[in-house]
Scaffold this motif. Structure first.
Motif, PDB file in Angstrom:
ATOM      1  N   GLN A 307      32.998  36.888  49.024  1.00  0.00           N
ATOM      2  CA  GLN A 307      34.022  37.492  48.161  1.00  0.00           C
ATOM      3  C   GLN A 307      33.386  37.936  46.848  1.00  0.00           C
ATOM      4  OE1 GLN A 307      37.224  37.811  49.248  1.00  0.00           O
ATOM      5  NE2 GLN A 307      37.650  39.059  47.441  1.00  0.00           N
ATOM      6  N   LEU A 308      33.590  39.190  46.484  1.00  0.00           N
ATOM      7  CA  LEU A 308      33.079  39.706  45.217  1.00  0.00           C
ATOM      8  C   LEU A 308      34.199  39.637  44.187  1.00  0.00           C
ATOM      9  CD1 LEU A 308      31.265  42.898  46.621  1.00  0.00           C
ATOM     10  CD2 LEU A 308      30.408  40.539  46.489  1.00  0.00           C
ATOM     11  N   ASN A 309      34.026  38.783  43.193  1.00  0.00           N
ATOM     12  CA  ASN A 309      35.043  38.635  42.159  1.00  0.00           C
ATOM     13  C   ASN A 309      34.818  39.737  41.131  1.00  0.00           C
ATOM     14  OD1 ASN A 309      37.227  37.474  40.828  1.00  0.00           O
ATOM     15  ND2 ASN A 309      35.948  36.076  39.643  1.00  0.00           N
ATOM     16  N   ASP A 310      35.527  40.837  41.287  1.00  0.00           N
ATOM     17  CA  ASP A 310      35.360  42.041  40.470  1.00  0.00           C
ATOM     18  C   ASP A 310      34.087  42.781  40.899  1.00  0.00           C
ATOM     19  OD1 ASP A 310      35.792  44.004  38.513  1.00  0.00           O
ATOM     20  OD2 ASP A 310      36.571  42.534  37.107  1.00  0.00           O
ATOM     21  N   THR A 311      33.759  43.857  40.191  1.00  0.00           N
ATOM     22  CA  THR A 311      32.614  44.669  40.629  1.00  0.00           C
ATOM     23  C   THR A 311      31.268  44.118  40.171  1.00  0.00           C
ATOM     24  OG1 THR A 311      32.891  46.052  38.674  1.00  0.00           O
ATOM     25  CG2 THR A 311      33.875  46.849  40.724  1.00  0.00           C
ATOM     26  N   HIS A 312      31.250  43.077  39.349  1.00  0.00           N
ATOM     27  CA  HIS A 312      29.954  42.598  38.829  1.00  0.00           C
ATOM     28  C   HIS A 312      28.942  42.328  39.938  1.00  0.00           C
ATOM     29  CE1 HIS A 312      33.028  41.003  35.771  1.00  0.00           C
ATOM     30  NE2 HIS A 312      32.721  42.235  35.464  1.00  0.00           N
ATOM     31  N   PRO A 313      29.367  41.741  41.080  1.00  0.00           N
ATOM     32  CA  PRO A 313      28.392  41.592  42.168  1.00  0.00           C
ATOM     33  C   PRO A 313      28.439  42.723  43.199  1.00  0.00           C
ATOM     34  CG  PRO A 313      30.208  39.970  42.371  1.00  0.00           C
ATOM     35  CD  PRO A 313      30.615  40.995  41.357  1.00  0.00           C
TER      36      PRO A 313
END
Ligand SMILES: *Cc1c(COP(=O)(O)O)cnc(C)c1O
Length: 792
Positions: A307-313
């Motif tokens: 799961q990518l929490n927002d676009t940061h990753p």
């Protein structure tokens, strides 16, 4: 291990782990000794959980987040292990107060606000539900800055939580991964090969995240950047000490600071490096684990939900394709498919300035192979959807939101309203092309921390009424419903709130020298300072109220304390002006002997999780007044409602769903809707019109611009007022009258205990749905396809 009890275990750690003589031990020493003693109790469950997940060959959930705002860990562990009584008794025998020892722990402030706190609540719920999972992030040496005020202005100091012994983490000597930046891609026998120019090591540190009743624990794995080689002995021996230390300093820069801003991009290159650093390390780790457990690479999506929490990753998309295609030889199309099967993405904001974009130049310089793969991914998408107009690279910039969307099998919003707006705005075209991809998972908060631990009085009342099952099954709070008209129950409910308020008043007097009336209405707005959250609407209403009280000092005013807390990003000038204005208003209003029986204003410095835990149980009114369409969900709103503070708020984010559940009579709604906001903005001179139509607003603005609150610098708020009268993008002026009226409805309700307490109690009884356990179950079913291994 034989259980000798805390009474022996605490001094044993003090002496043998810390090497400290009990006679000289400070409170901090005792706290660390206690933490180690408590930690001993959870390690077995933690290792057993990891073993069970391995043996079951279970699918793991991997939660990648730039922020984990976990706050204090000692109390959390004591509560979830159900050691409250034992710890209290052991400390008392040592002549120590449990409250003091617990309060000595610094907050792990590895996040800015809601996004990071959500990640922390999710880690707790994943453990409580027995889901095999890892949180992955960065072990920032300096978390979010510490805030203080000098003459009302925000001052930032570095947070140095790691200068103390951090009792909760384990450095994993065997988990040290090499990562590259820069360099070039060369063709080697028809294969593109990336030769990085710069390399660092990602060193893993694990912190156990223990669930309710200690049955399951997962790891929060945070990466620290370290140099490849210790230091340059040659240079050192030649006396060139600074140069010898240089590689180390450079590498460590990557995990040095948390960017104190969650809505605008800054420090571009270093920030992108941080994002790649923790994402790439996490993906290597995930693949390493998968390969160690055996299985065909194509089955990766059956074993890993990332799961990518927002676009940061969001660089995870091309990085995973690179690992599968370049490094493991999987065909490109299949690599893209496989990566997409694993990845999913949570969008947190529709604010255009907060949607990350990286210049193609920077991306090419730092991650040349990824830039090529982004183009290949884009081409594959274009081939699949020939009528697609959104490209991943536009006007020389890589669009990380679109990249995350295209590389995810599911994309979720964080409240029903936000998810709907996502489909109509930022991802309109992508949604049309992939109509099944967007789903909604309304945020939640963990009831263990935000009710059971933070509000023991209310918890005891609830457990005494319906039993303790609600703690891990929060919707059972609805079983309180039959009590909501019972006078004895309501008395007890009000009694718990009054006692919490008296505690807060005592703490404010002792710690901050502020005297407040515990019987007054505690009206609380605590969150990041941002124009869209509209703390300035609140302070303008405060000023107008003060003026009105001065004009009619003998009217039956309902005493109020306006409490604010929150940090502004250091570079966000207007937000800092709001802070200064609130502090300036507090100085004038609190010193006004004519009005201060009725109105006080308090701005508490350094908002963090611990302060939230102190304030929320003692609040009467929850301020959730964002410009409609701007707050994706909010989670503060849920914490307040659960603790019996009705909301004054707009139809924004999860407020909508809170109101649906508590009932419209138990929610103070005001203000324009999302559509009305859009229409209003198109009206020329909307702010001036609103000011002309409301004398109170005009009077408040006039007082600010004339320097009533800034006698030593009369004109300092001219710019502030100019912004509001001329521009007012967030429509503070246009919503002012409705907000004022709603506040007077609050006054009327609070003045009638027979109205207020049933309303407050209904907020508790009807908000069980906002548990992060429910949110996590939603992700498991709709996005991850993961299941629980909870033995219970
Ligand atoms: C819950 C929480 C937030 C989020 O608050 P919102 O009102 O939803 O913005 C931010 N910071 C801390 C410390 C929190 O506990």
């Amino acid at each position: 291990m034989t259980d000798t009890g805390f009474r022996d275990s605490i001094p044993r750690h003090l002496i043998y782990a810390l090497g400290t003589d009990p006679q000289n031990a400070t409170l901090g020493d005792w706290r660390i000794a206690l933490s180690l003693a408590v930690r001993d109790r959870l390690v077995d469950a933690w290792l057993a959980s990891a073993r069970a997940a391995r043996q079951a060959g279970a699918k793991r959930v991997y939660y990648l987040s730039m922020e984990f705002l976990i706050g204090r860990l000692l109390e959390d562990a004591i509560i979830n292990l159900r050691l409250e009584e034992e710890v209290r008794a052991a400390l008392a025998a040592l002549g120590l107060s449990a409250d003091e020892v617990i309060a000595d722990e610094p907050d792990a402030a590895l996040g800015n606000g809601g996004l990071g706190r959500l990640a922390a609540c999710f880690m707790e719920s994943l453990a409580t539900l027995g889901v095999p999972a890892f949180g992955y992030g960065i072990r920032y040496e300096h978390g979010l800055f510490r805030q203080s005020f000098v003459e009302g202005r925000q001052v930032e100091e570095p947070e140095d939580w790691l200068t103390q012994v951090h009792a909760w983490e384990f450095r994993r000597r065997d988990v040290r991964l090499r990562l590259c930046f820069g360099g070039e891609v060369v063709d080697e026998g028809g294969k593109p090969v990336w030769h990085g120019a710069e390399a660092v090591m990602a060193q893993a540190y694990d912190t156990p995240m223990i669930g309710w009743q200690g049955k399951w624990a997962n790891a929060l794995r945070l990466w620290s950047a370290e140099p490849l080689h210790g230091f340059d002995l040659d240079r050192f021996n030649r006396g060139d000490y600074a140069a010898a230390a240089e590689p180390e300093a450079l590498a460590r820069t990557i995990s040095r600071v948390l960017y104190p801003d969650d809505t605008t991009e800054r420090g571009k290159e270093l920030r992108l490096k941080q994002e790649y650093f923790f994402t790439a390390a996490s993906l290597q780790d995930i693949l390493r684990r998968f390969e160690a457990e055996g299985g065909a690479l194509a089955d990766l999506p059956k074993k890993a939900a990332i799961q990518l929490n927002d676009t940061h990753p969001a660089i995870a998309g091309p990085e995973l394709v690179r690992l599968l295609h370049d490094e493991r030889g999987m065909a490109l199309d299949q690599a893209i498919e496989t990566a997409r099967g694993c990845l999913s993405y949570t969008n947190h904001t529709l604010l255009p300035e907060a949607l990350e974009r990286w210049s193609e130049d920077l991306m090419t310089r730092l991650l040349p192979r990824h830039m090529q793969l982004i183009e290949r991914i884009d081409a594959a998408h274009a081939a699949e959807k020939p009528d697609r107009k959104v490209a991943l690279v536009q006007e020389g910039e890589v669009r990380m939101g679109e990249l995350a969307f295209v590389m995810a099998h599911k994309v979720n919003g964080v409240s029903a309203l936000h998810t709907g707006l996502m489909k109509q705005t930022v991802f309109e075209e992508l949604h049309r092309l992939h109509p099944d991809r967007i789903v909604n998972e309304t945020n939640g908060v963990t009831p263990r921390r935000w009710l059971f631990s933070a509000n023991p009085r209310l918890s005891r009342l609830i457990s005494g009424t319906i039993g303790e099952g609600w703690v891990c099954d929060l919707e059972r709070l609805c079983e309180l419903e039959p009590q909501l008209d019972d006078a004895a129950f309501l008395d007890a409910y009000a009694g718990a709130k009054r006692a919490n308020k008296a505690d807060l008043a005592g703490w404010l007097a002792a710690e901050h020298g502020v005297q407040i009336d515990p019987e007054a209405l505690f009206d609380v707005q605590i969150k990041r300072i941002h124009e869209y959250k509209r703390q300035h609407l609140n302070i303008l209403e405060t000023i107008a109220l003060w003026q009105e009280i001065k004009a009619n000092p003998n009217a039956p005013w309902v005493p109020r304390v306006k409490i604010f807390a929150g940090k502004a990003a250091p570079g966000y000038v207007f937000a800092k002006e709001i802070i200064r204005l609130i502090n300036d208003v507090a100085a004038v209003v609190n010193a006004d002997l004519e009005t201060n029986r009725f109105l006080k204003v308090v701005f508490l410095p350094n908002y963090n999780v611990s302060l939230a835990e102190r304030l929320i149980p003692a609040s009467d009114l929850s301020e959730q007044i964002s410009t409609a369409g701007k707050e994706a969900s909010g989670t503060g709103n849920m914490k307040f409602a659960l603790n019996g503070a009705p909301t004054i708020g707009t139809l924004d984010g999860a407020n909508v769903e809170i109101r649906d559940r508590v009932g419209e009579k138990n929610f103070f709604l005001f203000g324009m809707t999302t559509d009305e906001v859009v229409a209003r903005r198109a009206v020329p001179d909307h702010a001036r019109q609103a000011i002309a139509a409301d004398k109170r607003l005009g009077g408040a603005l006039k007082a600010v611009s004339q320097g009533v609150f800034s006698p030593r610098d009369r004109h300092c708020y001219r710019g502030f007022v100019g912004n509001l009268t001329g521009h007012d993008y967030f429509l503070v002026c246009s919503d002012f009258t409705a907000y004022w009226d709603a506040q007077r409805r609050v006054d009327a309700a609070f003045a009638e205990p027979a109205v207020w307490w049933p309303m407050a109690a209904r907020n508790t009884a009807r908000t069980g749905w906002f548990s992060s356990d429910r949110t996590i179950r939603g992700y498991m079913a709709d996005i991850w396809g993961a299941s629980s291994l909870d033995p219970a």
